[in-house]
Design an enzyme around this catalytic site. Structure first.
Site, PDB file in Angstrom:
ATOM      1  CD  GLU A  97      21.373  11.922 -28.718  1.00  0.00           C
ATOM      2  OE1 GLU A  97      22.002  10.890 -28.917  1.00  0.00           O
ATOM      3  OE2 GLU A  97      20.879  12.624 -29.614  1.00  0.00           O
ATOM      4  CG  ASP A  98      19.177  12.711 -24.026  1.00  0.00           C
ATOM      5  OD1 ASP A  98      19.018  13.039 -25.213  1.00  0.00           O
ATOM      6  OD2 ASP A  98      18.985  11.560 -23.609  1.00  0.00           O
TER       7      ASP A  98
END
Ligand code: MN
Length: 755
Positions: free
Chosen positions: A114-115
C-alpha cells in the site's frame, strides 16, 4: 484488564506459558555478529514469538522485518515516529495472540504494498505464496471505504467476508492493524478520529465478536467509544473507577469466600475479579434506559477451573452459599453462543443484599472467549487434551477438515465463517465467490454463474464429489457444475431452486420450448382437421387466420396455433371461423369422433371449462380431485386440460405460466363417482374391519380394493387399513370419513392424494 498488553507480553494469556523477560537464544536467527546488532524492537518481537511458538523457525520474521524496514525507510507516522514502529507493533499484537509465523510476517509487511513501491509479486518472490496472499488481502481490505455513502453495510461486509474466506489470517492481521491504529488514534485529526472510530465500531468490532475474539472486540469497542462519545466515555469510566475503589474490599471478601469454599470441595480454580467494560455499560444504560447507579453488575467474579464437571460443581457451591437471582442463570456450556463462547453465568444475592454476577468456565473456554478463532492456531502444534464433546459442531468440523486437507497449511486458509446465516457463500473451482440465499441448490449456483451454465446443467460436484442437483449448498462449498451442450432445464427444477433468477430463467426456457412445440402441434391439428373435413388448408388465407386469432383476442396467427396446440380451442372451431361461408363443410353424416384422446387418460364429462366447449379435460392423477372440491385447470401441451385440486402441491409449481391457467367448474348434474384412496389407522382389534365395511355399504359406496395389515409399534399392535372406494363427491367422502372416525378403535382416517 480486558486489553491486550501493550507492549505485548506473550505470557499474559492462560495456558501456563511462563514469563521470561529476557530473550533466549533464538533458533533460526543468524548467529553471526549481526545478531547483536538487531534493533531492539525486532529482538522483543522475536522473543515474544519464540515464547509462544518455541519450535518455529523465526528467520523469516527477521527477513520480513528488514525487508519492510528498508522500504518504509524515511517514512513517518502521524505521531512523528518512524513508520516501522507500526508494523512491528502489529506483529507484536499477533505474537501475543500466538499467531503463526506467516501471520507475523504479514503483520510486518502489511503496509509495504500500500505505502511503498513493493508489489505483491515482490512479496511472493521473497516470502512465498501464503504471505503474499495475506498481504494482498490486507491491502485490499485497506482500500475498502466501509463508510462511504453508498457502499455501506451489507455490500462492504460481503467484500470483507470475501477476503476473509480467502484466508482467515487476513482478517486477524487486519484486526491487529486496526487495534494498533486505534491505540494511536490521538495523533490524527478529529475528523479522521471519528471516521476510523465509527468504522471500528460498526465493522471491525462486530467481526472480532463473530470470530469469538472477545479481548480484541472489547478493546476496539472501548477505544472507539472513547473517540465517538468522549463525554459519556469519561463519565462511565470515571464511575467504574470509583465503584472499583469503593468496592475493592467487598469484591475481595467475595473472592476469598469463593476460593475458600471451592478449596473445601477440592475444586481447583483461579478466581478473578472482573469489571464491566465502559462500552458494555454504556450499551446497557441505553438498552435498559436506566441510570449508572442502577447497574448492579459493574463488578463480578470469574472462576476458572479445569473441567466442565467442576464448572457445574462450582455453580452448585456458589448457589449453596448465596441465593441465585431467578432467571439469571445462563448455561452457555450446554448451549454455546454462535461464536463458540462457553461459560456459566449466574447472579447471586451477596452480602448486604447486593446483586453480584459470577462467571464460571474452564481454562480452555476462557482462552476461546478471549482469543476466539486465534486460539485454534495452537491445535496445529499438536497440543491435545481438549475434550472433543465439549466443542460445538463447527469446531469439530474444522478438525475434520484439517484431517482431510492434504496440506495442513491449507487448514486455516480454508476456514469458513458463518457471518451471514441467511446467505451461503460458495466458490467456483476457480475461486470466484458466489453468494446465494441459504438453502440454495447447485442449480441456483449454476444460474448465478451464467444462464447458459444453468440451462445446460446436468450434474454437480460439491468439494469434488458428485451430488444430486437437489442438494443444499453450504458455506465454503466448492461447486463444479457439469454441463451437457443442448441440455435443457426440467420442470422439476422449479421446486428445487431458491433464487428468483434461476426460477425466471427456467420458466422462460420451458415456456419458450413448450410454445414452439405447441405451435407445431397446433399447425398439425389444423391440417389434420382440414383433411378430415375434406377441405384444403391452402384455401384458408393467412389474413383469415389472423382474423380468427383476433377474434379470440390473440395477436398473431402463431398465438392461435399455440392455443390450438395447448388445447385451448378445437381445430374444428377455428376452421369453421376461418373458412369462407360457402365452403363450410357439410356437417358430417356420422358424428365426428371427438378430439384425439391421449391414451390412458379418462376424459371427464363432469367438468366444464368456462367459456369453451369441446376440449379434452381430465382429472390430474396427482391430486385426484372429486366433485365439490375447489379445482383449477391447467392447459397441457396437446393433452387437453388437466384439472387439479386447488390445494394440490403440484399446482403451485405448475402454475408458473398464468397464461395456461384456466377456470374450470364441476358440471351441475352428473352421477359420476370417483375412486378415492383412504388409509385408516386403527387399533388391532377383531371385528373392526367388519364395522368399517358396514359403513361403506350403508353409503352404497363401492369398494374397489381393501388391504389391512398389522403394524408393530412401540406401544402396542396397531393396524393400517388401506382402501380404494368410489365416492360421488366431497360431501359423501366427508360423511364416510366422519362415520369411520366415530368407530371405536379408529385413530385416524386420511385420504391419500394420489389415485
Ligand atoms: Mn497498518
Amino acid at each position: 484488564m480486558d486489553t491486550f498488553p501493550d507492549p505485548p507480553s506473550p505470557g499474559s494469556a492462560v495456558g501456563g506459558v511462563s514469563e521470561s523477560p529476557v530473550a533466549p537464544p533464538l533458533p533460526g536467527v543468524a548467529s553471526s555478529a549481526a545478531e547483536s546488532a538487531e534493533p531492539a524492537e525486532l529482538q522483543t518481537l522475536l522473543a515474544a514469538v519464540h515464547q509462544a511458538r518455541p519450535k518455529d523457525d523465526l528467520s523469516p520474521i527477521s527477513t520480513a522485518y528488514h525487508f519492510a524496514a528498508k522500504y518504509h525507510e524515511g517514512q513517518l507516522r502521524a505521531s512523528g515516529e518512524p513508520y516501522m514502529s507500526h508494523p512491528t507493533a502489529v506483529a507484536g499484537i499477533l505474537a501475543a495472540m500466538r499467531m503463526d509465523v506467516v501471520s507475523i510476517e504479514t503483520g510486518l509487511l502489511h503496509d509495504v504494498v500500500e505505502d511503498t513501491l513493493v508489489t505483491v509479486a515482490d512479496v511472493q518472490k521473497a516470502f512465498g505464496e501464503d504471505v503474499a496472499r495475506c498481504v494482498d488481502g490486507v491491502t485490499k481490505l485497506s482500500k475498502i471505504d466501509f463508510l462511504s455513502a453508498e457502499d455501506r453495510q451489507a455490500e462492504s461486509y460481503r467484500k470483507m467476508l470475501l477476503a476473509m474466506v480467502n484466508d482467515i489470517r487476513v482478517i486477524i492481521v487486519k484486526l491487529a492493524d486496526r487495534l494498533h491504529n486505534m491505540r494511536t488514534l490521538d495523533s490524527l485529526s478529529p475528523e479522521r478520529q471519528t471516521k476510523i472510530a465509527k468504522e471500528t465500531l460498526e465493522i471491525y468490532a462486530p467481526i472480532a465478536h463473530r470470530l469469538g475474539m472477545g479481548k480484541v472486540r472489547g478493546e476496539l469497542e472501548d477505544l472507539a467509544f472513547r473517540y465517538l462519545d468522549p463525554d459519556a466515555w469519561a463519565e462511565i469510566s470515571h464511575s467504574i473507577d470509583s465503584q472499583r475503589t469503593a468496592n475493592e474490599e467487598y469484591l475481595e471478601r467475595m473472592r476469598r469466600t469463593v476460593e475458600e469454599e471451592l478449596r473445601k470441595e477440592g475444586i481447583p480454580a483461579r478466581v478473578e475479579s472482573r469489571v464491566k467494560r465502559a462500552y458494555s455499560v454504556y450499551q446497557k444504560l441505553r438498552k435498559q434506559k436506566i441510570s449508572l447507579d442502577q447497574v448492579y453488575d459493574l463488578m463480578g467474579l470469574r472462576i476458572i477451573t479445569d473441567s466442565v464437571k467442576n464448572c457445574y460443581g462450582a455453580l452448585g457451591i456458589i448457589h449453596n452459599e448465596w441465593r441465585p437471582v431467578p432467571g439469571r442463570i445462563k448455561d452457555f456450556i450446554a448451549i454455546p453462543r454462535p461464536n463458540l463462547y462457553q461459560s456459566l453465568h449466574t447472579s447471586v444475592v451477596g452480602p448486604e443484599g447486593r446483586h453480584f454476577e459470577i462467571q464460571i468456565r474452564t481454562d480452555e473456554m476462557h482462552r476461546i472467549a478471549e482469543e476466539g478463532i486465534a486460539a485454534h492456531w495452537k491445535y496445529k502444534e499438536g497440543r491435545r487434551g481438549v475434550q472433543d464433546d465439549q466443542r460445538v459442531a463447527w469446531l469439530r468440523q474444522l478438525v475434520e477438515w484439517q484431517q482431510e486437507m492434504r496440506d495442513p497449511g491449507e487448514f486455516m486458509s480454508t476456514l469458513k465463517v458463518d457471518l451471514y446465516p441467511e446467505e451461503v457463500y460458495c466458490f467456483t473451482p476457480k475461486g470466484r465467490v458466489i453468494i446465494l440465499p441459504s438453502g440454495s441448490s447447485p442449480i441456483d449456483f449454476a444460474y448465478a454463474v451464467h444462464s447458459e451454465v444453468g440451462n445446460t446443467c446436468t450434474g454437480a460436484k460439491i468439494n469434488g464429489r458428485i451430488v444430486p442437483l437437489r442438494s443444499t449448498l453450504r458455506n465454503g462449498d466448492v461447486v463444479d457444475i457439469l454441463t451437457t451442450t443442448g441440455h435443457e432445464p426440467s420442470k422439476d427444477w422449479l421446486s428445487i431452486v431458491k433464487t428468483s433468477r434461476a426460477k425466471n430463467k427456467i420458466k422462460h426456457i420451458i415456456n419458450q420450448n413448450e410454445r414452439v412445440r405447441a405451435i407445431e402441434i397446433g399447425q398439425k391439428y389444423l391440417e389434420k382437421e382440414a383433411r378430415r373435413l375434406g377441405v384444403s388448408l391452402s384455401r384458408v388465407k393467412a389474413d383469415d387466420l389472423e382474423a380468427v386469432a383476433a377474434e379470440y383476442g390473440l395477436g398473431k396467427t402463431e398465438d392461435l396455433y399455440a392455443a390450438l396446440g395447448y388445447g385451448k380451442f378445437s381445430a374444428r372451431q377455428v376452421l369453421q371461423k376461418a373458412l369462407p361461408e360457402q365452403s363450410q363443410p357439410e356437417p358430417a353424416p356420422v358424428a365426428p369422433p371427438p378430439q384425439p384422446r391421449a391414451a390412458g387418460t379418462d376424459l371427464e364429462d363432469s367438468i366444464k371449462v368456462r367459456g369453451v366447449d369441446d376440449v379434452m379435460v381430465y382429472r390430474a392423477k396427482c391430486c385426484n380431485p372429486i366433485k365439490g372440491e375447489a379445482i383449477v385447470g391447467y392447459v397441457t401441451r396437446g393433452k387437453g386440460i388437466a384439472v387439479h385440486s386447488r390445494s394440490c402441491t403440484n399446482v403451485t409449481n405448475l402454475m408458473y405460466d398464468s397464461e395456461r391457467r384456466i377456470d374450470v367448474e364441476w358440471a351441475r348434474n352428473t352421477t359420476d363417482s370417483y375412486p378415492v384412496r383412504i388409509v385408516v389407522h386403527t387399533d388391532d382389534r377383531p371385528g373392526l374391519l367388519a364395522q368399517l365395511t358396514a359403513i361403506l355399504s350403508d353409503e352404497n359406496s363401492n369398494v374397489r380394493s381393501l388391504e389391512a395389515r398389522t403394524v408393530m409399534d412401540e406401544r402396542n399392535d396397531s393396524a393400517l387399513i388401506e382402501m380404494t372406494v368410489d365416492v360421488r363427491d366431497k360431501k359423501q367422502l366427508e360423511k364416510l370419513c366422519g362415520a369411520m372416525r366415530r368407530v371405536s378403535g379408529v385413530r385416524d382416517v386420511e385420504r391419500l392424494a394420489n389415485q
